[in-house]
Write a protein that holds these residues in place. Sequence first.
Motif, PDB file in Angstrom:
ATOM      1  N   GLY A   1       0.905  -1.462   0.052  1.00 26.65           N
ATOM      2  CA  GLY A   1       0.086  -0.189   0.073  1.00 26.65           C
ATOM      3  C   GLY A   1       0.743   1.251   0.126  1.00 26.65           C
ATOM      4  O   GLY A   1       0.336   2.307   0.454  1.00 26.65           O
TER       5      GLY A   1
ATOM      6  N   ASP B   1      -0.985   4.223  -1.949  1.00 27.06           N
ATOM      7  CA  ASP B   1      -2.305   4.865  -1.319  1.00 27.06           C
ATOM      8  C   ASP B   1      -1.786   5.654   0.036  1.00 27.06           C
ATOM      9  O   ASP B   1      -2.135   6.811   0.055  1.00 27.06           O
ATOM     10  CB  ASP B   1      -3.042   3.674  -0.378  1.00 27.06           C
TER      11      ASP B   1
ATOM     12  N   SER C   1      -2.550   0.983  -6.475  1.00 24.57           N
ATOM     13  CA  SER C   1      -3.122   1.079  -5.058  1.00 24.57           C
ATOM     14  C   SER C   1      -3.017  -0.407  -4.650  1.00 24.57           C
ATOM     15  O   SER C   1      -2.875  -1.247  -5.206  1.00 24.57           O
ATOM     16  CB  SER C   1      -4.635   1.653  -4.913  1.00 24.57           C
TER      17      SER C   1
ATOM     18  N   ASP D   1      -5.112  -2.427  -3.494  1.00 26.29           N
ATOM     19  CA  ASP D   1      -6.386  -3.154  -3.881  1.00 26.29           C
ATOM     20  C   ASP D   1      -6.067  -3.657  -5.317  1.00 26.29           C
ATOM     21  O   ASP D   1      -6.350  -4.582  -5.673  1.00 26.29           O
ATOM     22  CB  ASP D   1      -7.658  -2.184  -3.907  1.00 26.29           C
TER      23      ASP D   1
ATOM     24  N   LYS E   1      -3.364  -6.199  -5.663  1.00 29.50           N
ATOM     25  CA  LYS E   1      -3.844  -7.744  -5.295  1.00 29.50           C
ATOM     26  C   LYS E   1      -3.700  -8.527  -6.476  1.00 29.50           C
ATOM     27  O   LYS E   1      -3.607  -9.767  -6.170  1.00 29.50           O
ATOM     28  CB  LYS E   1      -5.218  -7.452  -4.641  1.00 29.50           C
TER      29      LYS E   1
ATOM     30  N   PHE F   1      -7.024 -14.211  -5.808  1.00 31.04           N
ATOM     31  CA  PHE F   1      -7.728 -12.858  -6.199  1.00 31.04           C
ATOM     32  C   PHE F   1      -7.711 -12.803  -7.674  1.00 31.04           C
ATOM     33  O   PHE F   1      -8.744 -12.707  -8.410  1.00 31.04           O
ATOM     34  CB  PHE F   1      -7.066 -11.929  -5.653  1.00 31.04           C
TER      35      PHE F   1
ATOM     36  N   LEU G   1     -11.757  -4.851 -12.341  1.00 33.55           N
ATOM     37  CA  LEU G   1     -11.295  -4.278 -11.216  1.00 33.55           C
ATOM     38  C   LEU G   1     -12.272  -3.100 -10.933  1.00 33.55           C
ATOM     39  O   LEU G   1     -12.797  -2.484  -9.966  1.00 33.55           O
ATOM     40  CB  LEU G   1     -10.056  -3.741 -11.277  1.00 33.55           C
TER      41      LEU G   1
ATOM     42  N   GLU H   1     -15.490  -2.897  -9.622  1.00 32.51           N
ATOM     43  CA  GLU H   1     -15.409  -3.102  -8.220  1.00 32.51           C
ATOM     44  C   GLU H   1     -15.028  -1.950  -7.547  1.00 32.51           C
ATOM     45  O   GLU H   1     -14.670  -1.805  -6.426  1.00 32.51           O
ATOM     46  CB  GLU H   1     -14.538  -4.336  -7.839  1.00 32.51           C
TER      47      GLU H   1
ATOM     48  N   ILE I   1     -12.192  -0.092  -8.322  1.00 34.00           N
ATOM     49  CA  ILE I   1     -10.676  -0.252  -8.077  1.00 34.00           C
ATOM     50  C   ILE I   1     -10.171   0.375  -9.374  1.00 34.00           C
ATOM     51  O   ILE I   1     -10.291  -0.542 -10.581  1.00 34.00           O
ATOM     52  CB  ILE I   1     -10.053  -1.763  -7.781  1.00 34.00           C
TER      53      ILE I   1
END
Length: 423
Positions: free
Chosen positions: A77, A80, A93, A95, A98, A105, A256, A259, A261
Amino acid sequence: MKLLILGSGGREHTLCWLLRRSSLVDQVFCAPGNAGISSEATCIPLDLMDFIEIKAFCKTNNIDLVVVGPEAPLVAGIVDYLEKEGIPCFGPSADAAKLEGSKIFMKELCEKVGVPTAKWAKFNDHQSALSYIEAQTAPIVVKADGLAAGKGVVVAETIEEAKHAAKSMFEGIYGEAGLEVIVEECLVGEEASFFAIADGKTVLPLATAQDHKRIGEGDTGPNTGGMGAYSPAPVLTEEICKESQETIIEPLIAALSSEGIEFKGVFYAGLMITEDGPKLLEVNVRFGDPECQALLPRLKTDLLPVLFAARDGELENITLQWRDEVAVCVVMSSAGYPGNYKTGSIINGLNNIRQTADSMIFHAGTQFHGENIIASGGRVLGITALGNTVKLAQRKAYELVDKIDWPDGYCRRDIGWRAIEDD
Ligand code: AMP
Ligand code: GLY
């Protein structure tokens, strides 16, 4: 402008080398850097996982952009954190990162939007993984879910080997990264990497590259972080690139986005070009190394405005110019790598090599020891040369390698062989 590049490998040396040549750049810092990087940037001993220390350095030195090289701080992170502190930062970021930080994921997202990838199953206990593996046929692939410094994948030739791999993962050889395990169908084909930069909506393809993962000539022996690379990758024809972009990269970025992201940063798709077309092996959220040591020297466009455009969601207006020449990068490692190797041996002859726009030496694992440069890692140098054909670029790269006086070093002598067959 003042930049801070985070990392200490060949990738970061390449980024410092390239960005320092931007007309917009006044000063480049690199943390922690290495001996070679210190001729392009001011090296600062910061810990990449100590975000507070990095923030303090950026504020004191009025850094205009931070460029993050490796995956670990991205997944943890860093973007961020720094952006929240008002420090512009290029990279995804936590997220979005990931996609690399959790293979489960990534696979679940592929499944959701129908991205072609190997058939798979996930396990969080040893016994059910073993029962599943016993019902499969070899070769078969076992992967730790999380980051394992590039070591969490076993392409098992036998069921016994696959069972052993799963056992070690559940026993904790990769710590928390192996608490969940994926067992995957083994895909057959030629492997290549597709690089793009994304700004959350637009995907700007960069160029293609192929690396040689095995330690031995003819692509034999144990896996490594990469013993060399070349760009472009002939197997990724224009048609296959288009197909990969439309069926793999864009759907994942859109998934993404749905969602909430935004994927901003380097999207590195590891692809297997199978008889049924390209399939996704892995996603990395940063430049590949050594691939970028072959890829970025071919870029004619100033990279810095591209990095800002990705951060600011303005990639739509950017086009990139590439040199037509092919680039070959030969990695020199410490003898014994990827097994045990010793560090500290002196590398001579580096000062005798004239670096030009067509030939350069990137450092991956070096340090100063008094006046001398010594090896301080497994992969130590990347020697890149450009030429009109793979064969010419390869010859030029090995001419440079032969000027380096380092008895404890090792390199493969066949980097680019597959592409030479296609020349
Ligand atoms: P990864 O870290 O997921 O890229 O895996 C490292 C390497 O393992 C890849 O670059 C491939 O060479 C190999 N690999 C991973 N997944 C598969 C698969 N499903 N089939 C064949 N080879 C694979
Ligand atoms: N060369 C492979 C990687 O950077 O992950």
